[in-house]
Design an enzyme around this catalytic site. Structure first.
Site, short mmCIF file in Angstrom:
data_model
loop_
_atom_site.label_atom_id
_atom_site.label_comp_id
_atom_site.label_asym_id
_atom_site.label_seq_id
_atom_site.Cartn_x
_atom_site.Cartn_y
_atom_site.Cartn_z
N HIS A 1 0.82 -1.22 0.00
CA HIS A 1 0.00 0.00 0.00
C HIS A 1 0.85 1.27 0.00
CE1 HIS A 1 -3.21 -2.70 1.98
NE2 HIS A 1 -3.45 -2.60 0.69
N HIS A 2 2.12 1.13 -0.40
CA HIS A 2 2.97 2.33 -0.37
C HIS A 2 2.49 3.36 -1.38
CE1 HIS A 2 4.76 0.35 -3.83
NE2 HIS A 2 5.37 1.47 -4.14
N LYS B 1 7.06 -4.66 -10.25
CA LYS B 1 6.85 -4.30 -11.66
C LYS B 1 6.42 -2.83 -11.79
CE LYS B 1 4.48 -7.61 -13.57
NZ LYS B 1 3.36 -8.44 -14.12
N LYS C 1 -3.05 -8.95 -6.63
CA LYS C 1 -3.42 -10.01 -7.58
C LYS C 1 -4.62 -10.75 -7.02
CE LYS C 1 -1.21 -11.51 -11.12
NZ LYS C 1 -0.77 -10.69 -12.17
N SER D 1 -2.53 -0.28 -18.57
CA SER D 1 -3.63 -0.21 -17.59
C SER D 1 -3.63 1.14 -16.89
CB SER D 1 -3.47 -1.31 -16.53
OG SER D 1 -4.02 -2.52 -16.97
N1 GLU Z 1 -2.07 -9.28 -15.27
C1 GLU Z 1 -1.14 -8.37 -15.84
C2 GLU Z 1 0.20 -8.51 -15.14
O1 GLU Z 1 0.50 -9.52 -14.56
C3 GLU Z 1 -1.65 -6.96 -15.89
C4 GLU Z 1 -1.94 -6.29 -14.58
C5 GLU Z 1 -2.64 -4.96 -14.71
O2 GLU Z 1 -2.78 -4.45 -15.79
O3 GLU Z 1 -3.04 -4.45 -13.66
O4 GLU Z 1 1.04 -7.66 -15.24
#
Ligand code: GLU
Length: 486
Positions: A76-77, A106, A118, A377
């Site tokens: 939550h940073h 990422k 996730k 996204s």
């Molecule tokens: N599921 C994709 C990933 O692992 C996209 C995640 C997203 O767009 O929030 O990077």
């Protein structure tokens, strides 16, 4: 029907003894050991902040089925948290926490101001009709709403393995029904169809980002010459595992824009192989017509029993674009690729990585290479909360400016452009152009940040550790900025 984010069901989990999250944390620890942050801060960055597990009933063909679902918010940073939702039989708590952690790193690497998350539902979507999948998705969304695990400023899901734009549209619609007074409700999920608030270019974003990332890495002679390769993608032989949304698009761009030769494609039901190259579009057409890549007439079909051995075929680049733990301690000694380009999340286990490193195989890490999906996204989320299509304000203005520039150059030089040249120069950028250039710029910049760390910082053994160092530095800085450690 929209294509699911991934469609291979290859699982090598049974081969691997280290749990997925632990494998991620081993990679984290290698980087953390090179950094001078307080132990407690590193621990706070590493752990998974919040997890929700739910079991809910859905009526399936007259019977009540109990469905298991998870959502993990790793960090939550920065808010909202961001990360896909996967539908697969392999889903469990460990997998979801590991994938959420990868999302945190990422996002930091590509400067997307989100924490990682996730979600997953433990089902094989192939076993359900479209209407049943809709019921499951909507019910799962309601569970997330009730527990504050979804919302434009809290936690924003997206497609992942086994889900796609269709599922995202159901999620958005359910959320909007519960929150009719939220003006930003559409931003509760990304990867939506363009007609329902999506952004142009999101579908191919992860695959295109993979292509940009490989192109950038392969342009560095210091990185590729020691592997016995010449810089550039042209003519490189590539094996692709997973012909879902990511694998298909990555293979397509590698072939069409990079001039790579795709020698094998591996799917859940077998593989196809042709050392002279497989036309990606033609193979996709064959699958649309027959339901499988197998028995593609211009390649040799490898049956299911021998499928996994194709990973070990000779090639320049092995591109895993399916599930995690595909390259493990048992097959790592036999991999013949010179480069592993991780389009999937976590395809190489930490144990396998040590073997690959000893063997001089270059790994381009997932937390950099497959970040294109979440980058776009982010653009979609920005579009949704700003309530304006990207490019709407400036497109016409730029066209007019270009027109004036062309007229001036023609007047001054006394020469006129051909209609084709004029058309090329005139055009103002549309949404797709902006998304693509934003993605390209992001992937190039992120690669060079990582490359710089790898080259300049003492003791960094590989690109993955460099990527983790890059991520941890940024997250630590964010924590200090938040001032939560008085
Ligand atoms: N599921 C994709 C990933 O692992 C996209 C995640 C997203 O767009 O929030 O990077």
């Amino acid at each position: 029907m929209p294509v699911a984010e991934e469609s291979v069901a290859t699982v090598a989990k049974e081969h691997e003894t280290t749990p997925f999250f632990e494998s991620v944390n081993r990679n984290f620890a290698r980087a953390a050991a090179l950094l001078n942050y307080p132990r407690g801060l590193l621990e706070q960055i590493r752990v998974c902040n919040k997890v929700y597990y739910v079991q809910f009933p859905v009526r399936i063909r007259g019977e009540i089925q109990v469905i298991q679902g998870w959502r993990a918010e790793h960090s939550h940073h920065r808010l909202p948290c961001k990360g896909g939702i996967r539908y697969a039989e392999t889903v469990d708590l460990d997998e979801i926490m590991a994938l959420a952690a990868l999302m945190t790193y990422k996002c930091a690497i590509v400067n997307v101001p989100f924490g990682g998350a996730k979600g997953g539902i433990k089902i094989n979507p192939r076993n359900y009709t479209e209407e049943e999948l809709e019921r499951i998705t909507r019910r799962y969304t309601v569970e997330l709403i009730q527990k504050n695990f979804i919302g434009p400023s809290l936690d924003v899901p997206a497609p992942d393995y086994g889900t796609g734009a269709r599922e995202m549209a159901w999620i958005a619609d359910t959320y909007m029904a519960f929150r009719p007074d939220d003006i930003n409700a559409l931003a509760c999920v990304t990867g939506k169809p363009v007609e329902q608030g999506g952004v142009r270019g999101r579908t191919e974003a992860t695959g295109l980002g993979v292509y940009f990332g490989i192109r950038e890495a392969l342009s560095v002679p210091e990185l590729v010459r020691p592997l016995g390769l010449e810089p550039g993608i042209e003519g490189k032989r590539v094996i692709v595992q997973g012909f879902g949304n990511v694998g298909y698009h990555a293979a397509k761009f590698l072939q069409q824009e990079g001039g790579a030769i795709i020698t094998a494609v591996i799917e859940w039901d077998g593989a196809v192989y042709n050392p002279d190259g497989i036309d990606v579009e033609d193979l996709a057409r064959h699958r649309r017509e027959t339901g499988s890549i197998l028995h593609y007439p211009r390649a040799k079909t490898i049956p299911l029993e021998e499928r996994d051995s194709v990973l070990e075929y000779e090639c320049d680049i092995l591109l895993p674009a399916a599930l995690e733990s595909q390259i493990h301690r048992y097959n790592a000694p036999r991999i013949q690729a010179k480069i592993i380009a991780e389009a999937a999340n976590g395809p190489t286990t930490a144990a396998a990585e040590e073997i690959l490193e000893r063997r001089g195989i270059l790994v381009i890490p997932d937390i950099f290479l497959n970040a294109g999906g979440v980058v776009v996204s982010y653009f979609e989320w920005l579009k949704n909360i700003s309530h304006v299509r990207l490019g709407r304000l400036e497109k016409r203005f730029e066209e007019r400016t270009n027109q004036q520039l062309i007229e001036m150059v023609e007047r001054l030089t006394g020469q006129s452009l051909t209609p084709r040249e004029r058309q090329l120069l005139l055009r103002g950028p549309g949404e797709e152009d902006l998304v693509r250039s934003g993605l390209e710029d992001t992937m190039i910049a992120a690669f060079h940040e990582i490359w710089h760390i790898y080259k300049e910082r003492k003791g960094v053994p590989n690109l993955r550790t460099a990527a983790f160092v890059c991520a941890i530095d940024k997250i630590a800085t964010a924590y200090f900025q938040l001032g939560i450690f008085p």
